[in-house]
Design an enzyme around this catalytic site. Structure first.
Site, PDB file in Angstrom:
ATOM      1  N   GLU A  75       1.880  -0.520  -4.910  1.00 52.51           N
ATOM      2  CA  GLU A  75       0.947   0.529  -5.333  1.00 52.51           C
ATOM      3  C   GLU A  75       1.781   1.805  -5.395  1.00 52.51           C
ATOM      4  O   GLU A  75       2.019   2.465  -4.382  1.00 52.51           O
ATOM      5  CB  GLU A  75      -0.196   0.696  -4.331  1.00 52.51           C
ATOM      6  N   ASP A 125       0.831  -1.197   0.000  1.00 49.17           N
ATOM      7  CA  ASP A 125       0.000   0.000   0.000  1.00 49.17           C
ATOM      8  C   ASP A 125       0.875   1.260   0.000  1.00 49.17           C
ATOM      9  O   ASP A 125       1.855   1.335   0.748  1.00 49.17           O
ATOM     10  CB  ASP A 125      -0.874  -0.031   1.263  1.00 49.17           C
TER      11      ASP A 125
HETATM   12  C1  GLC Z   1      -4.134   2.986  -0.788  1.00 47.66           C
HETATM   13  C2  GLC Z   1      -5.359   2.117  -0.726  1.00 47.66           C
HETATM   14  C3  GLC Z   1      -6.517   2.969  -0.336  1.00 47.66           C
HETATM   15  C4  GLC Z   1      -6.241   3.577   1.017  1.00 47.66           C
HETATM   16  C5  GLC Z   1      -4.930   4.326   1.025  1.00 47.66           C
HETATM   17  C6  GLC Z   1      -4.471   4.643   2.420  1.00 47.66           C
HETATM   18  O1  GLC Z   1      -4.216   3.943  -1.783  1.00 47.66           O
HETATM   19  O2  GLC Z   1      -5.533   1.455  -1.939  1.00 47.66           O
HETATM   20  O3  GLC Z   1      -7.719   2.259  -0.333  1.00 47.66           O
HETATM   21  O4  GLC Z   1      -7.267   4.462   1.348  1.00 47.66           O
HETATM   22  O5  GLC Z   1      -3.906   3.560   0.458  1.00 47.66           O
HETATM   23  O6  GLC Z   1      -4.080   3.461   3.073  1.00 47.66           O
END
Ligand code: GLC
Length: 505
Positions: free
Chosen positions: A244, A190
């Protein structure tokens, strides 16, 4: 050459809260996922990615983790998780779990201790805030009782860790070991470009995900992933990590995907591309020339579902384009990430009432932004209300499903050869077979305006983003089309896979 399993894998994202509820409380859970594993095997995916199921006060749907080594009772138990992994492996499915290293929950024992003045250096506390804003809206700082402020790039319930403290680094290596020891095949990381903030926390002009921003993408983060890679490599069975990573260029993205760092990063350039042959071709060319291991994704739990993104004033366009984009993406070299419900052609639910909404984006923007609940509405398994088979009995799901979900339910689509579900199943089955005989490269063929034709050896993929039907390129057989072909012509908003003698490839 040994091709690692993840290079061409199709990974299915399970937003656990919204996939299937076995316990009957209206919220999806791990036993619900376990019951539906045969559905995913039959769909033809290679792996599942489970969004956070750890103990959490749910300030951000579980992306606020209070304990990185447990399972929230809402989602089941550690034994449920272990049983899920065993069953998934038995069905030939790999399991990825989400790891949230940028921030914890404010209920995490470390943050609770920090509030009492113990170990504040594990988080980012300051006497005065800077001008940084929370990604969800409003200031990125919240004041605590003794007057100091702590940094949270997301909700106030998600304090950012201080990765300059070696204790944080050691803790996450241990958390990874905990899940690797329980058999997970890898991690989705994440906010992987977060973690480190520029020394001195200077004020910013622009806080978008730019690499030059003091907020994101500090070079020190690469050291973390080198250590994580060494750990993953020390385990048998090709464990992997996908980041991500939001960046403003594919060059920046590629810096995370290196032989000694992450195996993959999500390629949001593909998801962000408009419905345009030029845009599609540019993203494909740039990705394949820049990122060593490509990935492709159209939807996830943070963005408007692609069927709805592609919608025009002409009803039906969104679904036709969604199917065409999917077929194109599955023909590209690399791995594909699917989001639960896209195989049913689910649209974004845009008319959720304010009182039903739960996403902090909605609240922190004071209702100016709808937030992400619209893509998180529970999956319809059957036609029956009240939950369309999501929960047992007469239980209402945690977000209301629109009446249109009945027609889109799994039961309704199964066995109907025109349905989106059966289309996905065929596409994934053909892809699996094709992968054994097509190269990991793309060659473009001449094509009419508005249309793209590319080949991978014997496979030809054609997508028509224009307004007129065009003749199909030369071929021996039609493998699969995303919509009806008309007398050898490829209509607008349609893609097709064709096969030709491999000697011409
Ligand atoms: C990432 C996740 C999202 C979350 C954010 C904070 O972008 O995919 O859903 O709100 O991180 O953890």
């Amino acid at each position: 050459m040994n091709i690692p399993w993840w290079r061409d894998a199709v990974v299915y994202e399970i937003y656990v809260r919204s996939f299937a509820d076995a316990s009957g409380d209206g919220v999806g859970d791990l036993p619900g996922v376990r019951e539906r594993l045969p559905y995913l095997r039959d769909l033809g995916v290679d792996a599942i990615w489970l969004t956070p199921f750890y103990p959490s006060p749910m300030a951000d749907g579980g992306y606020d983790v209070a304990d990185y080594r447990g399972v929230d009772p809402l989602f089941g138990t550690l034994a449920d998780f272990e049983a899920l992994v065993t069953d998934a492996h038995g069905l030939g499915l790999r399991v990825l779990v989400d790891i949230v290293p940028n921030h914890s929950s404010s209920e995490h024992a470390w943050f609770q201790a920090a509030l009492r003045g113990d170990g504040r250096d594990r988080y980012v506390f300051r006497d005065r805030p800077n001008n940084w804003q929370s990604t969800f809206g409003g200031p990125a700082w919240t004041q605590v009782e003794d007057g100091q402020y702590y940094l949270h790039l997301f909700a106030p319930g998600q304090p950012d860790f201080n990765w300059r403290n070696p204790e944080v680094h050691a803790e996450f290596l241990d958390v990874l070991r905990f899940w690797l020891d329980r058999g997970v095949d890898g991690f989705r990381i994440d906010v992987a470009m977060g973690l480190y903030k520029a020394e001195g926390l200077p004020d910013v002009g622009d806080q978008s995900f730019t690499t030059s921003s003091p907020v994101w993408g500090q070079p020190e983060v690469h050291g973390v992933y080198r250590d994580w890679r060494r750990l993953l490599d020390a385990y048998p069975g090709e464990r992997m990590a996908v980041g991500e990573v939001w960046t403003d260029s594919l060059e920046d993205l590629a810096r995370y995907v290196r032989p000694d760092e992450l195996h993959q990063s999500f390629n949001f350039a593909w998801l962000e591309a408009p419905w345009s042959p030029t845009a599609f071709r540019k993203v494909i060319d740039d990705t394949l020339s820049t990122v060593p291991f490509a990935t492709w994704v159209l939807s996830n739990h943070d963005v408007v579902r692609h069927r709805t993104r592609y919608e025009t004033a002409d009803p039906g366009t969104g679904l036709a384009r969604a199917r065409a984009a999917l077929l194109t993406m599955l023909a590209l070299p690399g791995s594909a990430y699917l989001y639960q419900g896209e195989e049913l052609g689910l649209p974004e639910v845009t008319d959720l009432p304010a009182e039903a909404r739960q996403d902090p984006v909605f609240f922190q923007s004071e209702g100016k932004l709808p937030g992400r609940d619209g893509c998180r509405v529970p999956i319809p398994w059957t036609v029956d209300p009240p939950s369309h088979g999501f929960s047992p009995g007469g239980v209402e799901p945690w977000l209301p499903q629109p009446a249109t979900f009945a027609e889109l339910s799994v039961d309704k689509q199964e066995g109907d050869s025109d349905s989106t579900l059966e289309f996905y199943r065929r596409a994934l089955a053909i892809r699996r077979d094709l992968l054994r005989r097509i190269p990991y490269t793309v060659e473009w063929l001449d094509s009419p305006e508005g249309v793209l034709f590319f080949t991978r050896g014997p496979l030809i993929c054609a997508i028509n983003c224009g307004t007129h039907a065009v003749p199909l390129p030369g071929h021996d057989s039609v493998l699969l089309a995303s919509g009806p072909l008309r007398r050898g012509m490829l209509p607008p908003d349609t893609a097709v896979w064709l096969e030709r003698g491999s000697q011409t490839g």
